[in-house]
Structure formats: C-alpha cells, structure tokens
Design an enzyme around this catalytic site. Structure first.
Site, short mmCIF file in Angstrom:
data_model
loop_
_atom_site.label_atom_id
_atom_site.label_comp_id
_atom_site.label_asym_id
_atom_site.label_seq_id
_atom_site.Cartn_x
_atom_site.Cartn_y
_atom_site.Cartn_z
N HIS A 219 26.97 -100.23 78.34
CA HIS A 219 26.21 -99.37 78.99
C HIS A 219 27.36 -98.57 79.57
CE1 HIS A 219 22.75 -97.23 80.69
NE2 HIS A 219 23.42 -97.37 81.86
N GLU A 220 28.10 -99.17 80.58
CA GLU A 220 29.01 -98.35 81.35
C GLU A 220 29.96 -97.60 80.38
OE1 GLU A 220 28.06 -97.61 84.38
OE2 GLU A 220 26.46 -99.10 84.36
N HIS B 119 29.05 -94.51 79.29
CA HIS B 119 29.23 -93.53 80.50
C HIS B 119 30.65 -92.92 80.27
CE1 HIS B 119 25.24 -93.15 82.06
NE2 HIS B 119 25.38 -94.42 82.23
N GLU C 160 23.05 -90.47 80.08
CA GLU C 160 22.35 -91.87 79.66
C GLU C 160 22.06 -91.76 78.33
OE1 GLU C 160 21.86 -93.67 82.22
OE2 GLU C 160 20.55 -95.26 81.56
#
Lengths: 543, 543
Positions: A305-306, A309, A335
């Site tokens: 997830h990070e 980003h 997101e």
C-alpha cells in the site's frame, strides 16, 4: 551562530552550522538556482520576465521548508529518542510557521500577479499556486488559531471518550468542530453545498453532488452483494495468524517492493507504529511499515500500500521538482495508486501464483500446507466488521458511505451531534448487518473528526473506485496483465501509471486525469464489476 | 500548500503539511512560548521588558532552523538514499540562509539594543549573542560569497592534488584561501595577531600569544619523550587486528556508552562513514560510529570519543534550552570531554581491568589469549606516524604543533605557500623523527585548509591538555578515581564534569571554566606528567 553545537563533522572535523553556512551556502544556493535558470534558457528567456523565476525561487524555498518539516516528522516516527519530543514540536512549528508566512505574504501575491509564464508547466504552476494562495488567504488567522486550539482539546477529549467508551465526553468537542468547519467552509466559499468547501481541501474539483451520485449508486448495488457473501460459507484464513518471523517479513517486503518498481535508490523502508509514506523530493520518497510476527497481512499489504503511494511520488515529472506541482494531485488519486498495488495486484491470484515460491522460501513452516490458491483465498476473506481500518476490500467502501452521509448531514445541520451514535449504528446495521457493541468500536473509532478533519473520508472510497477504472484502462491499452503479474513483470503497468497519472503531479486534477486516461469520469460500475467477478469466484456465488 | 505531498500520516490518515500547520502550529507555538513565559513569571516580570522575550523568541526560531539543518545533515550521513543528495543540498542551503538572514537582520540588532536582562542567564545571553551578532555583521557578504566559491573550488583542487600526490595542483588554491583568511581576519579585527581573529571563531578568548607560550613549552618537553619511547622496545598490538564481529562491537559499544552515562533516552548511536556527534536539543543528542570487523579500536574508541562530545551536550543546563547558550562553549572544551572519556578513562588500566569480562564475553576468540594488562598495553601502543588522525595519544599533539606553526606563518606572510611541503616535512623530522614519503601523507592529508578553515587545529591539542587538567581537578575534589572506573561507577566523574563544565553551555568561555574548576589557566605540565607516568610504566622507561 558560532559555538560547537548544531554541527557537522567531516572525518574528525567539527564545524559550526553558522560557519558551515558561510563556507557553503552560496555555492549551494547557486546549485539550487541553476536548474530553473538553465530551464529558462531552453524555454527562450525573452518570452518570460524574471518575476516567474523570483516566484519559483520563493516557492522552492517554501518547498524546502515543507520538506525539512517532513524529514523531522519522519525522524520522529522512526528513530527519534523519546527525549526529543518537546524540542521537535517546536522545530516543526517554526518550519511550518515560516513556510506559511512566506507563502501567504503579500510578496507572494505580487509575484503571482506579475508572473508571465512562458511554458505550459509554468502556466499550470501559476494557476495552481494562485488557487492555493487564494484559499490560504481566505481563512482568517483567528479562525486558524481557534481551529488549532479546539482541535488539540478535541483530540484529548476524543481519546478519553474512546477509552471510557462514552460519546458524551466527545459530543461537545464534536459540536465545536462542526461549527468551526462550517465557519471555515463559509470563509472558503463553495459552488453549491457547504461540504464542497471541505472536500476541496483533499480532492480538488470534487463536489458533494457528484459524491452523492456515485456513492448512492455504489451503496444500492453493494449492500446486496455483501449480504449474499455473508450467506456463503466463510473462507478459512487461519494461515495468516501463524508465526511469520520478522526478519523474513522484512526481506520479503523489500524484495517485492523492488519487484513492483519502488526505487530503493530513491527511497527506503523503515519501521513506524503507523505506516506512512513521505516525500522529501522526487528522488527521496520513503515508506514505513509495521511488522507483526503473528499476522502476515499487516506488514505485507501495508508495504504494498505505502509503496503504491511512494511510486506515485517517485514517478512525478522531474521538470516539476522543487515546485508545488511536484506532488500527488489529490488524496483520492493517491489512494488509487496504493489500492491498485495492494489489492488489484497484491490480492490477485496471478500475483500469488507468481510469488508463492518466494513466500514458501521465506516462511517454510507457516506455509507448508498452502497452495497459491489457498493462500490467495485466505488474503481475500470478506467479513463485515465494525472497524474501518480492519475492513476487507469489499466492505470497506460501506464504512466510507456511512461517514460521508453523517458528515454531510452534520455540516448541513440536518443531524444533531447527540444523535450521531444512533445514526451510526443504524447505518452499520443497514449496510453491513452488524451493530457496534459500543461507541468505541462505532462513531468514536476514527481520529479524523477530533482533528477537525471533515470531508476527508470520501477520498478513501474514491481511491478504491478509481483504482479499478485505471486498471481497466491499463488492460485496455496493454492487453491482459495476468501473465505479466504472474511473471513479476510489473514494468508495463507501472509505466502506464507513470505516463497517465504520476508524471502530471498537480498539473491536472484527479478528475481530468481520470477522464483523459479512462475516457470517463468517476464511476462505481467498474469497481462493482471487479468485485462481482473476483468474489463470485472466491465465494462460488453469483453476486 | 495543499496537495498530498510532504505529508504526515496518523494511522491511515494522510494530511498535507499545510493543513497540519493549520491544525497544529499555533498550539505548538504556544507550547514553545510557554517555557520562557513561565520563566519570566518566576523571575519577576516587572524587572524585564518584553523585548528580551521577543529577542528570545527570535533566537529560538533561529535555533530551530539550525536544529532542523542538523537533523537533515544527520539523515544525510546515516540513512538518506543516494538519490536524495541534490535536493538535500538545496534544503540545507535554504535553512541556513533563513537562519543567517534572521540572525544578522537589523531587527535582531534592535532587539539586542532594547534588551534589559532581568536574570544572570539573560545577561549572559545578551552578551554572547551581541558578540556573535557583531562578528557575523563584520564579515561583508561579498567576502562570504567569495569564500564559499573559492573553498568549493579548493576542495576539488585538494582532492585532485591528494590523489595525484601533487601539491602544485593545490598550491594556487591554498594561496587564495590564505589571502581570504587574512581578509576575513582584518574584517573581524583582532587584539594583537592576525591569527587571533581566526582562532576566535573556534576558541573564544584564546590568543596566538598564549598558544605560542603553551605549545612552545609542550613541544620542547614532548619531543625528547617521544624520542625516548621510540628507542624502547615496541608494544605488540596485533591482537587489535583480529576478527571482531560487528554485531558484538555494536552491543559492546552501546553497553559501555550507557555505563559511562550517555543517555540513550535522549540520544542514539547510528553508523556513518565519518563518526560525528550532533545535537537537536539538550534532550536529543546523537552520536555515530564506524565498525571495522578486523580492527577493534576504530568503533570502540570512536564511540567513547563521540559519547564524550554527546554527554557534554546532554549535560547543558535545561534553563538554556532553545537559546544560543545551549551549546558547547568551544571546540577545545568539547575535545577535552571527548578525549577524557576516550583516553583518560577508556585507555586506562583500571578501565580494562573492570571491562575485561565484557570484552571476553563479546569476543571470546579474539581475546582468548589476553589479560587486562596485555589488552591495555595493546590499545596504548605509541608509534610516530605521518597521519594525524591515526596518531596515538602521545604523538598526536606534535602533529598539531606543526600545523599551528605553519598556519601562523602563512597568515603572517613569513611562509610562502610554495614552501609548505618542505616546511612540513622538516618539522615532521624534527618532532617525530620521520619524513612523509609524499605530500599526500604530508601537507595534503587534512581537509581543513581546502575548506578555508585556519585556526581550528590548535583546538585538538587544547582539548588534550585540558582533559588532563580537568581530570586532575576531579581527582582533587573526588579523590582517586581508579576504583570507581574499575567498578564501572562513572557517576561521580560525570557529575563533576556536569557541574564544572557541561551545565554552563556558552555562559562561560573555556578559559573561565578552566580557571574556575582547576584553579589555573591552560597548562601543558599536567598532560606531560600524565604521559610520563602512564607511558613510563607502559614502556618501562624513565620519561
């Protein structure tokens, strides 16, 4: 100032910061100024007055202060000793205050007025910065002051209320917060709905009306799906709760991050209590994760997830470096990138077919009885639950619907603060078929409201919806991606995101990026289609 | 500025730096201002006009900028990915430029003029800051600019010259540097000798005349000692070059640092190519070290040395926090603290008698044939060598004498740049009885001159001399310390240093601290006495 402190040491050479400054700052300033200068040269200097360069130099200075604050914040979350807390708060305050003063000053205004952009990028720069500037100046400083005071009190009140599980302790604070948000919205102005002004802070160009259209459609079609899945036999995910040695988790996450394209020469992964991504420049974008030796998904999907980003920030056009355009365009678009790599890639069957050997090598004991298929099933278990941050891919959006509806009603004045718990619990029952046992697991679970943050929640759902729209467009352009994902060849997918999303930075709004790359605006159908296909197969039920 | 970048994330909450600022900076500012405010209250506000608080607030802001620069520098030396270099240089430049502008502005001057200190600390603050301010304003900015340009060229020239071992490539740069240092000295002014102005930058209150007196005395008495030791049979130190696993080294250094009193709750130890100490506040003082798996002293004594610097910074009176007084008073005094723990404690027999069990436990193989006595002898081998940074405790000061004499003659104009290599080699032969094989191992070995830093070298020797003067005074007050050192009870020694040295920060000059705590000024005799006793025993020779 002289004196030995705040010093830098080369070999055994100890020099003061002030001296260091005298020795080197001008050289550095020249280095710093060179980039814009040489750019201007290319872009025919005659066509552009110096003022645009003075504006850029000023904005670069402000950007440097924000970046420095980000470094101090990263350090606080990763390595700072406990003793450092108090001074760090002061240091962050000073950096943010100086950046704010520099940005909102009349000087910035007149540089904006005088700026005659000679290139498309400069034109976008002036436009975006003008919007930021006008917004920042519309909020009176006494409101900023009251906002800061009330939110710091509210955060305490919220913590107490949550630990005592007593909403009444938080209610008065929430009342004040809502009133301040209304005051803030009125100061900022809005096209139609007061809530528009709050959403604009996080999702430029998005309106309450469009959110209602998209979310309304999503909710009506999603609730029955969730009900159908709740009726199907549950997936066994006990494998995820076995022993996963932390060192092996660290190694595996770093391997996978490098595989999907997170550039470790321009970033790094460290550990923090709350995973986050932060950017100090396009070439220094760092992620953090959190390892749980007895729960596999925490670090693995958190890192993916990070990294999503992070790859967005690493993919911004270098021509934007040092300007306010070198930034993700909105939280929703941000997101979309984190969810794309976490869910559409990381929770797909081809991904686990391709990565399974690595998983087995890293955790031979925990995964000895697993197959790619069984592990894929485990990481995709769907179960309605009370806590948003623990929600699965399918039910997550319903947690957002609920918050969006409560927030708009609070800001409209059609919902009284005292009635929030009941409204919350009723919606939970409608959407997810469960009722929170208490307010701590209900309307007190999120930090957002206590921080004065309303209008933010929708961006989580926007990200989920956009991630599928972007994925489908990539498949349309690149052809089926399953084999590539299975092979670990993520290059084409990342290149597509770089080309259509990342490189633009803030030059284009999320809406425009979506239109240009997918051919349509925000739409819940692609995401619903994805959920039907994937979970219909997983749960062997027509959805 | 809005946009998702430079962001902080709490749980899964992603907020922009600008918003973060709006949410929290005022609360933080209030927290930051509270301390001085409450202090004033205690100190009878009537006696003090607000201007002293406005001055302190301004100085605190500047201090915050220096601290932020120090954090960015620490990050660059420890964790920053290679990609971050370019942006980091810009960020550091901006922070240092803003700090310099704020400090040297007329506003600071008028706040100083209007300041009516109501406490002794405030009086010291105004006095010291006034001196810093006047010095900083005396150097014309065009000189600062030329200095920065020439030194960045000179550093390149020096690196080339050193790798090609060709002094002529560096000579023109050195000529320019010397001329600029003379210009700088004339701009700053000096009581007697031009070199005074340069020394003042690093060692406030020290003069060329006093350095000549002390160093002259030291040199005449030290050279025969070194000759006598060279004649004695050498010490066998091969044990230091065995295999010392890095993890065990890390563990041992951390254990010892905690034992001597370095506070890990207000600091930490990381790894960097060049060990250094840096301070972000009295409660966040960090050290770095460098591990060599095949050479024991590198990390162990490097860590003790940096911890000595670190404990000084950690020991400053909290009442000075956030002011320019919260700083080591001079580089010489700083070095006295690092040398005290590295040499007087860390290279003493009682220390190794007490730590030997830990050493054996950490490195059972490498030390299996050792005794406390044999290991103590190994870490105290004396051997004249060409490279200052590798020099032992005894010969080190002679490397400094040499540099001091060359620097003063260069600044006086009594030595031509072209004659530096010969002057260097001749002095090496006089003092140490060895002649450098080439200039790379001779007058090109140090980075200082190429960085425009003249007047700095003497502080290394001052630290060595002062460390023994302070140790002797501590023994005078506390009684013999050998048993305490053997037992690992370093509390009394550290408390003595806190009381007589650390707590004062920059309120007292090194000279005044030395006078007040030892009863005499800088003096070479105590250090010579220490060397005679210790090395007379080690080398079984009358020295």
């Amino acid at each position: 100032m002289p004196g030995a402190n705040d010093r830098t040491r080369t070999d055994d050479l100890l020099i003061t910061n002030e001296l260091l400054y005298q020795l080197s700052y001008i050289g550095r300033q020249e280095a710093a100024l060179e980039t814009p200068r040489s750019k201007n040269a290319e872009n025919n200097p005659e066509s552009r007055p110096v003022s645009i360069d003075r504006l850029k130099t000023r904005l670069a200075r402000i950007k440097d202060l924000h970046a420095a604050a980000a470094v101090l914040d990263w350090d606080q979350e990763t390595y700072m000793p406990s003793g450092g807390t108090e001074a760090r708060a002061r240091q962050l305050a000073t950096l943010q205050e100086l950046a704010h003063e520099l940005f909102t000053s009349d000087e910035t205004g007149s540089l904006l007025d005088g700026a005659r952009p000679g290139t498309e990028i400069d034109a976008d720069l002036v436009r975006v910065v003008r919007e930021d500037f006008d917004r920042a100046r519309r909020v009176p400083s006494d409101l900023v002051a009251r906002f800061a005071r009330e939110t710091s009190l509210a955060r305490e009140g919220w913590q107490k209320a949550r630990s005592d599980n007593d909403f009444r302790r938080f209610a008065p604070h929430l009342g004040t917060i809502v009133a301040l948000c209304i005051e803030r919205a009125e100061a900022l102005g809005y096209p139609e709905h007061r809530y528009d002004a709050l959403v604009e802070e996080y999702e430029k160009g998005m309106t309450t009306a469009e959110l209602r259209r998209v979310f309304g459609d999503l909710r009506t079609r999603l609730v029955p799906i969730v009900q159908a899945m709740a009726a199907a036999p549950p997936i066994d995910d006990r494998v995820l709760f076995r022993a996963y040695p932390v060192d092996a988790q660290r190694g595996l996450t770093e391997t996978i991050l490098a595989q999907i394209g997170y550039d470790f020469s321009r970033g790094r992964q460290d550990v923090s209590a709350h995973p986050f991504t932060t950017s100090f420049s396009i070439d220094d974008v760092r992620v953090t994760t959190r390892f749980d030796g007895r729960f596999f998904p925490s670090a693995f999907f958190g890192s993916l997830h990070e990294a999503g980003h992070g790859m967005y920030e690493q993919g911004i056009d270098r021509a934007l470096e040092g300007t306010p355009l070198a930034d993700g365009t909105s939280l929703g678009m941000h997101e979309s990138q984190s969810r794309l790599w976490e869910n559409l890639v990381g929770r797909s069957l081809p991904f686990w077919e391709g990565r399974f050997a690595d998983l087995r090598a890293a955790f031979p004991e925990a995964t000895s009885d697993q197959t790619p298929q069984s592990f894929w099933r485990a990481v995709n278990r769907v179960q309605p639950s009370c806590i948003r941050v623990e929600a699965d891919e399918v039910t997550y959006n319903l947690h957002i619907m609920l918050r969006f509806e409560l927030e708009t009603r609070l800001v409209e004045g059609s919902l009284a603060v005292k009635d929030v718990p009941e409204a919350w619990n009723a919606a939970m029952e409608d959407y997810l078929g469960i009722r929170p046992p208490n307010d701590a697991d209900g309307c007190l679970q999120d930090i957002h409201w206590s921080s004065g943050i309303l209008g933010y929640f929708p961006t989580y759902a926007l990200g989920n919806l956009a991630s599928v729209q972007l994925w489908n467009a990539a498949v349309r352009d690149l052809g089926d991606l399953d084999d590539a994902v299975r092979r670990g060849d993520f290059g084409p997918l990342l290149a597509w995101m770089r080309e259509h999303v990342h490189r633009w930075g803030r030059r284009r709004t999320a809406g425009r990026i979506l239109e240009a790359s997918t051919g349509s605006g925000l739409d819940a159908s692609p995401w619903l289609g994805y959920v039907r296909r994937k979970y219909g197969e997983l749960y062997a039920t027509a959805l």
